[in-house]
Design a protein around this motif. Structure first.
Motif, PDB file in Angstrom:
ATOM      1  N   ARG A 277      -3.117   3.525  -2.402  1.00  0.00           N
ATOM      2  CA  ARG A 277      -3.368   2.666  -3.552  1.00  0.00           C
ATOM      3  C   ARG A 277      -2.439   1.462  -3.478  1.00  0.00           C
ATOM      4  O   ARG A 277      -1.387   1.516  -2.873  1.00  0.00           O
ATOM      5  N   LYS A 278      -2.872   0.381  -4.113  1.00  0.00           N
ATOM      6  CA  LYS A 278      -2.048  -0.816  -4.183  1.00  0.00           C
ATOM      7  C   LYS A 278      -1.002  -0.652  -5.269  1.00  0.00           C
ATOM      8  O   LYS A 278      -1.323  -0.216  -6.378  1.00  0.00           O
ATOM      9  N   GLU A 279       0.232  -0.981  -4.950  1.00  0.00           N
ATOM     10  CA  GLU A 279       1.286  -1.082  -5.952  1.00  0.00           C
ATOM     11  C   GLU A 279       1.590  -2.560  -6.125  1.00  0.00           C
ATOM     12  O   GLU A 279       2.041  -3.218  -5.192  1.00  0.00           O
TER      13      GLU A 279
ATOM     14  N   ASN B 254       1.055   5.692  -0.602  1.00  0.00           N
ATOM     15  CA  ASN B 254       0.326   6.949  -0.667  1.00  0.00           C
ATOM     16  C   ASN B 254       0.442   7.506  -2.080  1.00  0.00           C
ATOM     17  O   ASN B 254       1.514   7.498  -2.676  1.00  0.00           O
ATOM     18  N   ASP B 255      -0.658   7.995  -2.623  1.00  0.00           N
ATOM     19  CA  ASP B 255      -0.657   8.515  -3.997  1.00  0.00           C
ATOM     20  C   ASP B 255      -0.194   9.971  -4.071  1.00  0.00           C
ATOM     21  O   ASP B 255      -0.302  10.615  -5.109  1.00  0.00           O
TER      22      ASP B 255
ATOM     23  N   TRP C  69       0.865  -1.186   0.000  1.00  0.00           N
ATOM     24  CA  TRP C  69       0.000   0.000   0.000  1.00  0.00           C
ATOM     25  C   TRP C  69       0.893   1.224   0.000  1.00  0.00           C
ATOM     26  O   TRP C  69       1.823   1.333   0.793  1.00  0.00           O
TER      27      TRP C  69
ATOM     28  N   GLY D 258      -1.376  -2.066 -12.875  1.00  0.00           N
ATOM     29  CA  GLY D 258      -2.204  -2.530 -11.778  1.00  0.00           C
ATOM     30  C   GLY D 258      -2.293  -4.038 -11.680  1.00  0.00           C
ATOM     31  O   GLY D 258      -3.203  -4.577 -11.090  1.00  0.00           O
TER      32      GLY D 258
ATOM     33  N   ASN E  49      -4.958   9.615  -0.359  1.00  0.00           N
ATOM     34  CA  ASN E  49      -5.434   8.292  -0.759  1.00  0.00           C
ATOM     35  C   ASN E  49      -4.308   7.262  -0.775  1.00  0.00           C
ATOM     36  O   ASN E  49      -3.176   7.573  -1.119  1.00  0.00           O
TER      37      ASN E  49
END
Length: 100
Positions: free
Chosen positions: A40-42, A33-34, A31, A63, A38
């Motif tokens: 997001r999954k990397e 931070n964008d 996980w 993705g 938010n």
């Protein structure tokens, strides 16, 4: 390979340098931070070479969906090496990897 598709190769990417033998590969995600509020999954892959004792971490820019762009050629990829590392083992071999 996609097991639901009779093990058809989705994308082939040669290991460089060519004398490396890729022994193990595992998928995982982190996980991140964008840049805002938010998360997001990397999606990532981690791979070991056998006798070279070298590892690679790849980012899956799309993705984690290898079928996202069907117009790509066989050797085209969203895989990007984001880290390389050396490793050592008790036996001196790199026979795959498990990521938890």
């Amino acid at each position: 390979h996609d097991p639901s598709d009779s093990m058809t190769t989705l994308r082939r990417i040669p290991l460089a340098p060519a004398n490396f033998f890729g022994e193990g590969i595992a998928y995982y995600y982190i996980w991140a931070n964008d840049g805002g509020d938010n998360m997001r999954k990397e999606h990532r892959l981690i791979q070991l070479t056998w006798k070279n004792k070298r590892g690679f971490i790849y980012s899956l820019d799309d993705g984690g969906n290898p079928k996202k762009n069907d117009s790509q050629s066989e050797n085209s990829s969203h895989l990007k090496v984001i880290r390389e590392f050396d490793y050592d083992t008790v036996t001196g071999e790199g026979w795959g990897i498990t990521f938890l």
